[in-house]
Structures are given as structure tokens and as C-alpha cells.
Write a protein that holds these residues in place. Structure first.
Motif, PDB file in Angstrom:
ATOM      1  N   VAL A 127      -1.931   9.735  -9.106  1.00 17.43           N
ATOM      2  CA  VAL A 127      -1.481  10.263  -7.778  1.00 17.43           C
ATOM      3  C   VAL A 127      -2.225   9.391  -6.868  1.00 17.43           C
ATOM      4  O   VAL A 127      -3.518   9.202  -7.033  1.00 17.43           O
ATOM      5  N   ALA A 128      -1.743   9.214  -5.808  1.00 15.11           N
ATOM      6  CA  ALA A 128      -2.501   8.446  -4.768  1.00 15.11           C
ATOM      7  C   ALA A 128      -2.221   9.162  -3.304  1.00 15.11           C
ATOM      8  O   ALA A 128      -0.927   9.682  -3.154  1.00 15.11           O
ATOM      9  N   HIS A 135      -6.027   8.293  -6.727  1.00 16.22           N
ATOM     10  CA  HIS A 135      -6.586   7.194  -5.888  1.00 16.22           C
ATOM     11  C   HIS A 135      -6.420   7.407  -4.421  1.00 16.22           C
ATOM     12  O   HIS A 135      -5.603   8.418  -3.920  1.00 16.22           O
ATOM     13  N   LEU A 136      -7.500   7.107  -3.809  1.00 14.24           N
ATOM     14  CA  LEU A 136      -7.298   7.546  -2.362  1.00 14.24           C
ATOM     15  C   LEU A 136      -6.970   6.527  -1.463  1.00 14.24           C
ATOM     16  O   LEU A 136      -7.548   5.300  -1.711  1.00 14.24           O
ATOM     17  N   VAL A 137      -6.153   6.507  -0.779  1.00 12.17           N
ATOM     18  CA  VAL A 137      -5.811   5.420   0.336  1.00 12.17           C
ATOM     19  C   VAL A 137      -6.554   5.840   1.898  1.00 12.17           C
ATOM     20  O   VAL A 137      -6.097   6.784   2.336  1.00 12.17           O
ATOM     21  N   LEU A 189       2.079   5.373   2.937  1.00 11.20           N
ATOM     22  CA  LEU A 189       2.826   5.779   1.892  1.00 11.20           C
ATOM     23  C   LEU A 189       3.004   4.558   0.725  1.00 11.20           C
ATOM     24  O   LEU A 189       3.107   4.678  -0.366  1.00 11.20           O
ATOM     25  N   GLY A 190       3.236   3.463   1.566  1.00 12.82           N
ATOM     26  CA  GLY A 190       3.540   2.118   0.927  1.00 12.82           C
ATOM     27  C   GLY A 190       2.391   1.639  -0.054  1.00 12.82           C
ATOM     28  O   GLY A 190       2.602   1.508  -1.264  1.00 12.82           O
ATOM     29  N   ALA A 191       1.286   2.083   0.459  1.00 13.66           N
ATOM     30  CA  ALA A 191      -0.022   1.801  -0.179  1.00 13.66           C
ATOM     31  C   ALA A 191      -0.133   2.561  -1.429  1.00 13.66           C
ATOM     32  O   ALA A 191      -0.484   2.104  -2.465  1.00 13.66           O
ATOM     33  N   CYS A 192       0.324   4.008  -1.124  1.00 12.22           N
ATOM     34  CA  CYS A 192       0.040   4.733  -2.155  1.00 12.22           C
ATOM     35  C   CYS A 192       1.138   4.618  -3.228  1.00 12.22           C
ATOM     36  O   CYS A 192       0.615   4.619  -4.726  1.00 12.22           O
TER      37      CYS A 192
END
Lengths: 327, 809
Positions: free
Chosen positions: B644-645, B709-711, B410-413
Motif C-alpha cells: 500500500v502506498a 510506502h509513504l508518498v 496518486l500517480g506516485a502511489c
């Protein structure tokens, strides 16, 4: 799925033959052009039609021509898509073009006709439901019931005129050509409507709308504003057509027509009178909006809350006047 | 599971969907496309009243209509059914009571649809009206007459009260305590395909049912039970669904009715619901009133959270008990919450039943939580993105309510969407009427427990290798448009080094395929994927051993790729052979080649009553920034762009993953802005607008540009590291829109949908807010107290509980 009831399909080859058929068949006959409104209504058993008189073979009813004076003659059987694609119409009558383009979806505009939109059945959230739903409210005044569920204390039907083209045609002073057993007559489009959700047309059942005539522009400029939830598909919950004839920078004549807020299109005459002789600035437009707000009485039978729709009359009349003045 | 490898041939790419050409050319057969010789058509006669006793049903006029073959009533199907073992409260046709406008009372089978409709309208039912209730508040005040004779009391279906740790202690440690009430209106799935079912009991006594269902296994159980036929004689074939979203995951009355009619007439019987009837099937989003009390420190850390929810369940149980638990389950997996309390109440009302819709019970509280965080951030003077980053749950944490988190991106998102949207230059800096809002969410990758108690695998895969090199993969999963057939083929093809076209998938057929529990709870890729990999690896091992024996190349040296089996150190040498040749070698050694794989989720650490809802093998995470334009004149809100990530673990199929994200955004924006199930209580309780035209959802004209964006941080439990994407990305949309409207106009609409009327009312109100102001006082059962992991809790409640009767989903 929902199926159409059984019906007879007649395909006259001339408008005279169509009128004869309508007279002979009587009240259980109906005209079908694009069928985009009628067929779904038949599936939901909102109308009990036994015979359909189709306009498909009446090529004479299709096409739109502009005269050298800028007057237009539009065949009632012209598809909405044909009008949308008419570049000259878009250039010369942008408000009508915008109204036509805002009707429903591209697929339905391809089938639907301008005549069909002018004569569009009035709409209501208690009427535009399938048979089983209406059975749950014991039906309504407009269709075999004895109560108007929009206003149960009332003895009339409050279904809403939801045509986009009608307010613009009225604002432009358009004339409708009707062919009936007694011959042809021409009446202002404005006089086609009655403030009654059930008998919303003054046209006789065996009269055929064949043509719409737009007078020369003669300095009039107009605008159409449509309020709805989404940018396509939806009927107007408020349609405001504004037309102005300016004398210098002052208004010489004005027509403001509201639709979607009553069974008939509504002229905002107080607002019209107010702007005459004035410059259309922000303040004038705002005050005209306030005046138009009063007579509009939307009820709870379309999308959105009626109180909000009424408020929107102010905004749309204000913005419509400013836009027409700029047009 | 095999997550470390980097040189995937198919994983992470976007191969053409195995059913793509059939779908786009119209060749796919949906249930309504099916037709059989001598087939009859069924129509249901539905109740026009919201709540009544059935006094009598007279079918004689209907039976007399020429072309009518059979007319049945509830009398012939006395056994109740329902998706949850604790809510067996539906009958295929109502027997003594109708509970909402649209409840089916009788059914007609006739030679065509028109005749069936005409006859159905001739059925005469005499009702004795009962008082109907249309809101949970009314239901609480109206214990009699009861809509059902079971449930916690009166018209209360379920009450839940749980406390993890000590919230009062947590609140006492807080610098500030926030107390907010929110409302989330109900909405429905609106799949393009209307439900349809064809049933045929053949002369040999076997009943086959083709249906648009997301859960053939559960339908199998319900049909067998109600029709009193052994499961071995009932076969359910789940047709490809034209969209499900949770709306086709209950067993439905119409499915059972056509089964019964086929048994009575010895002819195939089909039903295709109208759009209106789909609205009556519903099982969509519960309307939820909620109250969030949250204590925070000045630095934004949460000291305690107490969440109360009141659910409007509609007329039947459906998944409702699980939905109620879900409104309290996932608050803890995004941010650190040291003490947590949840009180949930679900009431019965006389409206179509609510159930699971994309996000199942979690979007409503997620809306409340994420809007409240926005308010907290503003009061504390913190950037909402920063506040969230400070309070994130770490990866592999165990939450207060004993949910075991795996990978956590979630942080990266958050960082992705903050950067991509230019958040820092926009937040509180855009001109009036324009605003940005941020919100986050998490969702399960499959429920940790099945719907009915059993110790069996959740997904099974069988694999058959043909002498010609073709591979057939059998799995009970259901393709509902989400792409599960492609994922199934992709997992197997990756392991065996094949092209997707070398595989055939046979799915969703209770006679031919091993059980997969169904396309719900975002479980298919996780569970079917792991089962498929296991089956494929077993096949690979059999083939490799046989090839090694023949070629003398060690098994560890053998590679499967490009449709060939070869020595990695000598790919084009003499020992290299096609997969088909390898299959022949293997069949010669082992006999007929077939393998199986299955998947059972890891046990969850929670041991308290209610711990069955919330656990998952892995949690996905999403963050979104939404930019809106909001008009002060009209209150209309237009979404201009969405960033959106999504933390997917690993995107097995890139294009489908992005498609699911965009689909979730689309559906979420519809809920945020306009969708609502409205009824007219003063007009007999009818649904206000059961049609595609008047039930408003977004058209392409309202759909903004979406930047996805995909993490990818592989999860140890996921197939190739993958997690869910079908539901999670919907969740942040509703709170992000509401937060953006606040940024644009500084008004709070604490209610979904954010309609223009509400925005204008908020603008006109003194406190610049529109939304509910109070939550009713409801007497709750004794609270289940569970010490948290950091209090030394074991996952069990303080008072000893019996194991039986727990609720799962």
C-alpha cells in the motif's frame, strides 16, 4: 458489562467428594473446571446454576501419560495448553494434538481442560446469546422457550456439538472413565453423546468424567481437519476426523467422524465401508467424500451458510482421508 | 504553513507518544475505569421488538427491587436530539414508538450493576406491533407505517439528484458504456472499548459528563438541549477512547440518560455498555446497493459517469443525510470525469441506525468504481494500473462537482505499489488460484464545513507558558487512539524547540479547552495542527521579541531548539539561554504568557445545494496491490500480502502514520472478507450475532504482511504539509481483494464481503459472477443541474437556489 449471577462455590478435595456434592446438590449444581465456556454462559443466563463444584483441587485429574504399549491416559482436568505443549503427544497422536491446538485461543486453552471440551455444551446462534437477545425471540427450546428457532416445525433442539477433540477421540476409539455414586464405569467416548441438543450427553449429572483412555495405536493413523472462518478463536463449523488402519496399501479399517454438523458427532459409516479394501487414491477419497456428504445435515445455526457447510463435508472428508493415509 | 523548512527536529520522526507509557502500562483511565463515591449503576431496558407503538410502561416492579434508586422512561425527556440539525429524530428513551430491537425504553439506576440488570428486566412494556421493514427495497414498497414522520416521503429519508455537466452528452461521446450493479453489506466499527459514561450533577448545579465520545462538542450541545440546562452548566470530558472509528461520534441516548439520572438522584451515575449494546449503538457502514454507468474512450479516458446509490439507513437519521451525499461526492477526485451525475436515496429500516464508519459513505462507491475500472481495463485490453495513470486528476484541479484538489500524489502511489509488488510479473500471470488486484482511493482531510451552520473556527488551541519553561497546550480534540495528543504536542514542540516531555496537553474538555469539532472526518491533524502551529508561532514571537530586546540579538537571528533560545550565529555564546529563562524574560515584559490559535478551512468553490459535503482543505490518496490465494474447492480467500502506498503530504509522525495505514488495511480486509451486520427478519428482526465471537473480523492469523510506502508531497494547506491518513488507506482494500479474486479464479464477486459461499456460487454460475443484478426504479426529485468549471460554471446550480437548508458534515 455483563455480570455473573450469584452462586455458591464448592471446592472438593477428591473426586469421590465431588461426586457426593453433585448428588447432594442436585440439578442446579454444575462442575466447573476451566470455566471458559460455563462462566460466559452464566453471564448470559443460559444456564441457571446455583452451585459450582470446582475441580481445581483435584490434582489427580491432571496430567497425561503414555504407557509402554503406546496407550494414553489423559486426566480430564488436564489443561488444553498442557496437552498442546506435550511433545510426546504431538509426536504420537498428532491428530489429537492438532485438534487440541485448534481450540479457541491460547488464553482460553490455558484455562480450559480436555474434559471440558469433551463435555462442551452444544452451541447454536439462537442459544449462545445474552438474556435480552433471547427475550426478543421469546427464548428457545434449549433455554426456557418452547420453539426451536433453528427449525421451528421441529419438536427437538438442533444445537450443535462443537467440540474439536471429540471426533478425534472417537476416531481413535478412546474410552471415557466416569465416576458416579454407583462407582466407576468406562464407556467408549462415542457412546457419551445423544442426538439431542438439550440432553446431548448420556452421562448422568452426578457422574464425573475423570479420565480419557486412548488404546494403543495398533497401526491406526489419523487426521483432523477443522473448518472455520478464522485461524483461531472460532468453534468448528465442521470437524472431520479420519482414522485408517492399513493392510499393505489397502484400507483394513476406517473411521470417519464428522462434528459440528449435528447435535451429536456423526460416523460416516457408508463412506467408511466404501474405503475398506481400497487404496486411498484421489478418486476413492473423492467418492468417499460424496458418501459422507449425504448424511450430514447442517442447519442455519452456526457461522456460514448451511448449504456451503454441507458441501464442505465432501472436501474435508476427501482431504482428510488422503492426509490420514499419508500420516 | 511553514512547510518549506527541511531541518525539522520532530516532524517526520517518530518520538515516543506522549500517552504511550500510560497506555501500555494500563495507567490510562478510560471512561469505564472511572468510579466515584456513592456512584450508581445504570442499565437500559431495551425493546425486544423491531417496530411497535408503546402502549404502556409499568416500572413498579423494578422500583420495588431493593437497591434501585430511580427508574425513568421517555416521559421525562421530551426533547429530541440528533447529530445533524436536519435529523433531530432520537429521544434519550423512546416515548411512543420503538424502531428496532435494542431501542431503549426505560432506564434504572441502582446501587450495583446486578441489581440494575435485575430491575431493568422487571420493567413491563406493552407494545402494539407495527409492520417492520428490513431492507431499503421493502422500505420503498412500504410507505406506511412510517418509521418517522419526517423525511422525503414514506420511509424514504432522503433523495438527492445532481448532475454536473451533461452525462448524456458524455455517454454519446463514449466508445463503450459500462453499466454495473454492486452491493456493499453493512458492517460495524468494533472498537475494543465498549462505550461507557459517568455523569455527575454536583451540589453546585454543574453537570459533568465523562464519556467515551469522539465529539465532546456535539455531545455538549445535545446534552444541554435535551436536559434543558444552559451549556455553561454542562461540562463534557472526552476520555481517551479505546477506538472509535466513527462509532462514538454521535451523541448517544445512554450519555443523556445517565445525565438525567444524576440530576434526579443527586448521585454520580455510570453506564458501561455490553458488547451487544455496542452493536445496537452501531452508526456503522450503510449497506449500499449501487449502479455505476461509465462511458469510456478506447484509450481509457472517462467521458461520463452516472452513479446511483440506495442506502439502508436503519432506524434513525444519525449522519445519514451526509452519508448519502458522501456516496456520491468523491468519485471525481481521483480520475478525470468530465460529466458526472449522482442519484442517492436513503431509506429508514427497523435496524440499528447506520452512520459514519472509517471512510464515511465513500468506501461503498469506491468499491463499485474500482471494480468497474478493473472490468473496463480488461475489456479495453489495458493494464489496470496504466488505465488509472492515464486518467488521473492533476494536482490543484477543480472537479466537475467543484471540489478543489490540492497536492495529488496518486500517480506516485500507483507507481510505488506496482513496482514493489512486482505487479507486471504477476498480473494475469500467476497460476490458477493465485491472483493480484489493484485499487486506489482518496479521502478528505477534514470536512470543509461543520455539522451545524456557523462561521466559527473548526479548531482552537490555547497555549500557556509557565515560568519554569513548561508549556501547557489546551485543545478540544479527542484522543481516540489515533495519536492526536502526540501530534498536538509535536506541532507546538517543533515550533518552540522543546522536547515533547516539556509539554502537557489538556484535551477534550468543554470547560477547559477551546472547541475542536471532534475526531471525525480525518480532520484533527489538519485543523488542530494548523491551530497549534499558529498558537505556538505567536508564543514564539512574544518570547523572541522580549529576548531580542534584552540580548540585542535581532528577532530574525533567534533560534528555538533543544530547549534553548539562542543567536543562530553564536549558539553557545553569552546571549544563549534556556527556554525557561526566555519565558521569564518574556513574562517580565508582557505579563502572563498565553496565546491562542485557530483554524477555519478555506471556503469551497461549490455553491449548489449539497455542496457542503465533499470539500476539504486537502485530499489524501492511496493505492494498493493485494495478492490472494483463492480456493476453487472451498471458495475461501486468503490474503497473502498487501502493498500500500499513501500520499500523506508529509508524515508528521512516521510510526503513527504507518500504524494508521496498517490499521486501515486491517479493517478494510475485514470488510472485504467477512464482516457483516446480518439480521434475521423472519425472527423478529434480531441481529444475527451481536458478539465478538460470532461477528467475524480478522484475527492476527488472517492479517498478512503489509508493506507500506509513504508518498510525501507537502500540501500547501496542511500543517507542515501534512494530510490525512486515518481513513483513506482502508478504502482500496475491498476492491483490490475483489479484483485479486478475479485474477486468481476469473470470477467476479460484485458484492462485499467476498465470502467463500459467494465465490463458489460465482464459480458455479453461467456468467461466472455473483452479485446484484438490478437497481430498483425510484422516482427522483428534479435534478439539480450544475454547469462544470469547463462549461464556465460558477459553482451554482442552473436554477437559482436559496442558500438555506444546505447539508454539511
Amino acid at each position: 458489562m455483563m455480570r455473573l449471577p450469584v452462586f455458591r462455590y464448592l471446592a472438593p478435595k477428591s473426586s469421590a467428594e465431588a461426586v457426593r456434592m453433585l448428588s447432594t446438590e442436585g440439578p442446579t449444581a454444575a462442575v466447573v473446571a476451566g470455566g471458559t465456556d460455563l462462566y460466559p454462559n452464566m453471564k448470559r443466563r443460559q444456564v441457571s446454576v446455583r452451585t459450582l463444584v470446582s475441580l481445581r483441587r483435584l490434582a489427580a485429574l491432571r496430567g497425561a501419560q503414555a504407557g509402554p504399549d503406546g496407550a494414553w491416559r489423559i486426566g480430564a482436568g488436564t489443561s488444553l495448553m498442557a496437552l498442546e505443549r506435550d511433545r510426546r503427544l504431538a509426536a504420537e497422536r498428532p491428530a489429537l494434538h492438532a485438534a487440541v491446538k485448534s481450540i479457541s485461543t491460547p488464553v482460553l486453552r490455558t484455562m480450559g481442560t480436555i474434559g471440558g471440551n469433551v463435555l462442551l455444551d452444544t452451541r447454536c446462534n439462537y442459544y449462545d446469546q445474552n438474556f435480552e437477545w433471547r427475550r426478543a425471540v421469546n427464548h428457545c427450546l434449549k433455554c426456557t422457550g418452547d420453539t426451536c428457532w433453528t427449525a421451528p416445525g421441529s419438536d427437538r433442539c438442533w444445537a450443535v456439538n462443537s467440540s474439536d477433540s471429540v471426533p478425534v477421540l472417537i476416531a481413535m476409539g478412546a474410552v471415557a472413565r466416569l465416576e458416579g455414586p454407583a462407582g466407576v464405569r468406562e464407556v467408549p467416548v462415542e457412546s457419551l453423546y445423544r442426538d439431542d441438543g438439550i440432553a446431548w450427553l448420556t452421562k448422568a449429572k452426578d457422574e464425573l468424567l475423570t479420565e480419557l483412555v486412548l488404546p494403543p495405536p495398533d497401526g491406526w493413523r489419523s487426521h483432523y481437519g477443522k473448518l472455520r472462518r478464522r485461524g483461531t478463536f472460532d468453534f468448528p463449523v465442521l470437524g472431520v476426523a479420519t482414522a485408517l488402519r492399513l493392510d499393505g496399501d489397502r484400507v483394513a479399517e476406517a473411521r470417519i467422524v464428522l462434528n459440528g454438523v449435528g447435535s451429536a458427532p456423526l460416523r460416516a459409516k457408508e463412506a467408511e465401508a466404501f474405503v475398506v479394501g481400497k487404496r486411498v487414491d484421489a478418486e476413492t477419497a473423492k467418492q468417499a467424500g460424496e458418501l459422507a456428504f449425504k448424511p450430514a445435515k447442517p442447519l442455519d445455526n452456526t457461522d456460514f451458510e448451511n448449504a456451503w457447510r454441507k458441501k464442505m463435508v465432501k472436501v474435508y472428508v476427501r482431504d482428510g482421508l488422503l492426509a490420514a493415509a499419508r500420516a | 504553513m511553514a512547510a518549506e523548512r527541511k531541518d525539522w527536529k520532530l516532524v517526520g520522526r517518530s518520538p515516543r507518544k506522549v500517552d504511550g507509557m500510560s497506555k501500555v502500562t494500563g495507567a490510562t483511565k478510560f471512561a469505564d475505569d472511572l468510579s466515584m463515591p456513592r456512584m450508581l449503576h445504570c442499565k437500559l431496558h431495551r425493546s425486544p421488538v423491531a417496530h411497535a407503538k408503546i402502549v404502556s410502561v409499568d416500572t413498579s416492579e423494578a422500583e420495588a427491587v431493593p437497591g434501585v434508586v430511580a427508574v425513568i422512561t421517555g416521559a421525562c425527556m421530551p426533547i429530541p436530539f440528533g447529530i445533524l440539525p436536519v435529523s433531530q429524530d432520537e429521544h434519550a428513551l423512546c416515548r411512543d414508538r420503538v424502531r428496532f430491537v435494542g431501542d431503549p425504553v426505560a432506564a434504572v439506576a441502582a446501587v450495583d450493576e446486578e441489581t440494575a440488570f435485575e430491575a431493568a428486566m422487571k420493567i413491563k412494556v406493552v407494545y402494539e406491533p407495527l409492520k417492520a421493514v428490513f431492507t431499503p427495497q421493502e422500505a420503498l414498497k412500504t410507505p406506511e407505517p412510517r418509521i418517522h414522520d419526517y423525511g422525503d416521503e414514506g420511509n424514504v429519508h432522503k433523495k438527492i439528484s445532481m448532475e454536473f455537466g451533461d452525462v448524456e452528452q458524455g455517454f454519446s461521446e463514449a466508445d463503450q458504456v459500462f453499466d454495473d450493479v454492486f452491493f456493499f453489506e453493512g458492517n460495524t466499527h468494533l472498537p475494543m472499548e465498549q462505550h461507557a459514561t459517568l455523569a455527575w450533577r454536583d451540589p453546585d448545579g454543574k453537570l459533568t459528563v465523562w464519556s467515551s465520545t469522539q465529539t465532546p462538542h456535539y455531545l455538549h450541545r445535545a446534552m444541554s438541549k435535551v436536559l434543558e440546562m444552559p451549556p455553561s452548566r454542562v461540562r463534557i470530558v472526552a476520555c481517551p477512547n479505546g477506538g472509535g472509528f466513527g462509532g462514538k461520534s454521535d451523541p448517544f441516548n445512554h450519555e443523556i440518560v445517565v445525565g438525567k439520572l444524576s440530576m434526579l438522584t443527586n448521585r454520580p451515575v455510570k453506564i458501561a455498555l455490553t458488547r451487544e449494546e455496542v452493536f445496537y449503538c452501531h452508526r456503522g457502514r450503510h449497506p449500499v446497493l449501487m449502479r455505476f454507468k461509465t462511458g469510456v474512450k478506447q484509450d481509457g479516458s472517462i467521458t461520463a459517469m452516472a452513479c446511483k446509490t440506495l442506502l439502508d439507513g436503519g432506524a434513525y437519521g444519525s449522519y445519514g443525510v451526509a452519508s448519502t451525499y458522501y456516496t456520491g461526492a468523491l468519485q471525481t477526485v481521483t480520475y478525470k470525469v468530465p460529466h458526472y451525475r449522482f442519484d442517492g436515496v436513503r431509506c429508514f429500516t427497523n435496524k440499528p441506525p447506520c452512520g459514519p464508519k472509517r471512510g464515511h459513505g465513500t468506501p461503498q462507491p469506491r468499491f463499485g468504481l474500482e471494480v468497474q475500472l478493473d472490468k473496463i481495463a480488461e475489456r479495453l485490453g489495458l493494464d489496470p494500473a496504466e488505465l488509472r495513470l492515464r486518467t488521473l486528476q492533476p494536482a490543484h484541479a477543480l472537479t466537475a462537482n467543484f471540489l478543489k484538489i490540492g497536492s495529488m500524489g496518486l500517480g506516485a502511489c500507483i507507481r510505488k505499489v506496482v513496482e514493489a509488488s512486482g505487479w507486471k510479473d504477476k498480473f494475469r500471470k500467476l497460476p490458477r488460484g493465485r491472483g493480484v488486484g489493484l485499487a486506489c482511493s482518496s479521502y478528505i482531510s477534514g470536512a470543509g464545513l461543520p455539522i451545524y451552520w456557523n462561521a466559527l473556527p473548526h479548531s482552537g488551541v490555547q497555549l500557556k507558558v509557565d515560568r519554569g519553561g513548561g508549556v501547557t497546550v489546551f485543545c478540544g480534540e479527542t484522543e481516540i487512539g489515533q495519536g492526536s495528543d502526540t501530534i498536538l504536542a509535536q506541532c507546538v514542540a517543533e515550533v518552540l524547540g522543546l522536547d515533547l516531555l516539556d509539554l502537557r496537553v489538556v484535551v477534550g474538555d468543554t470547560d477547559l479547552t477551546p472547541v475542536d469539532l471532534g475526531s471525525y472526518s480525518s480532520r484533527v491533524t489538519m485543523m488542530m495542527g494548523n491551530a497549534a502551529i499558529q498558537a505556538a508561532e505567536r508564543a514564539r514571537e512574544l518570547i523572541a521579541k522580549a529576548v531580542s530586546e534584552k540580548t540585542k540579538v535581532p528577532v530574525a537571528q533567534l533560534e528555538f531548539a533543544g530547549g534553548r533560545v539562542f543567536d543562530v550565529s553564536d549558539p553557545t555564546g553569552k546571549t544563549s539561554m534556556s527556554f525557561a529563562e526566555a519565558a521569564v524574560v518574556a513574562e517580565a515584559k508582557w505579563g502572563t504568557l498565553g496565546t491562542v490559535g485557530s483554524y477555519t478551512p478555506p471556503p469551497s468553490p461549490g455553491r449548489y445545494r449539497g455542496a457542503g459535503v465533499g470539500p476539504s482543505p486537502a485530499y489524501s490518496y492511496s493505492a494498493a496491490v493485494v495478492e490472494v490465494e483463492a480456493s476453487e474447492d472451498t471458495g475461501m480467500v486468503t490474503v497473502k500480502k498487501v502493498w500500500v502506498a499513501h500520499d500523506i503530504g508529509r508524515a508528521i509522525h512516521k510510526a503513527m502514520t504507518v500504524g494508521q495505514v496498517e490499521g486501515g488495511v486491517y479493517m478494510g480486509l475485514g470488510e472485504a472478507l467477512m464482516e457483516e451486520m446480518s439480521y434475521r427478519p423472519n425472527r423478529f428482526g434480531v441481529h444475527k450475532m451481536p458478539s465478538m465471537l460470532e461477528y467475524k473480523s480478522l484475527t492476527t492469523m488472517e492479517m498478512p504482511e503489509v508493506e507500506t510506502h509513504l508518498v510525501e508531497d507537502p500540501d500547501p494547506n496542511g500543517p507542515f504539509g501534512g494530510k490525512e491518513v486515518g481513513q483513506g488507506p482502508l478504502l482500496p482494500m475491498m476492491p483490490a481483494v475483489a479484483n485479486a479474486v478475479y485474477d486468481a479464479l476469473r470470477v467476479r464477486v460484485d458484492e462485499i464481503p467476498v465470502s467463500p459461499e459467494k465465490v463458489l456460487r460465482a464459480l458455479a454460475s453461467k456468467d461466472r459472477r455473483f452479485g446484484p443484478t438490478s437497481f430498483p426504479d425510484i422516482e427522483m426529485p428534479p435534478v439539480t443541474k450544475v454547469p462544470t468549471p469547463w462549461q464556465g460554471g460558477s459553482g451554482r446550480a442552473t436554477e437559482h437556489e436559496t442558500q438555506a437548508g444546505g447539508v454539511r458534515s
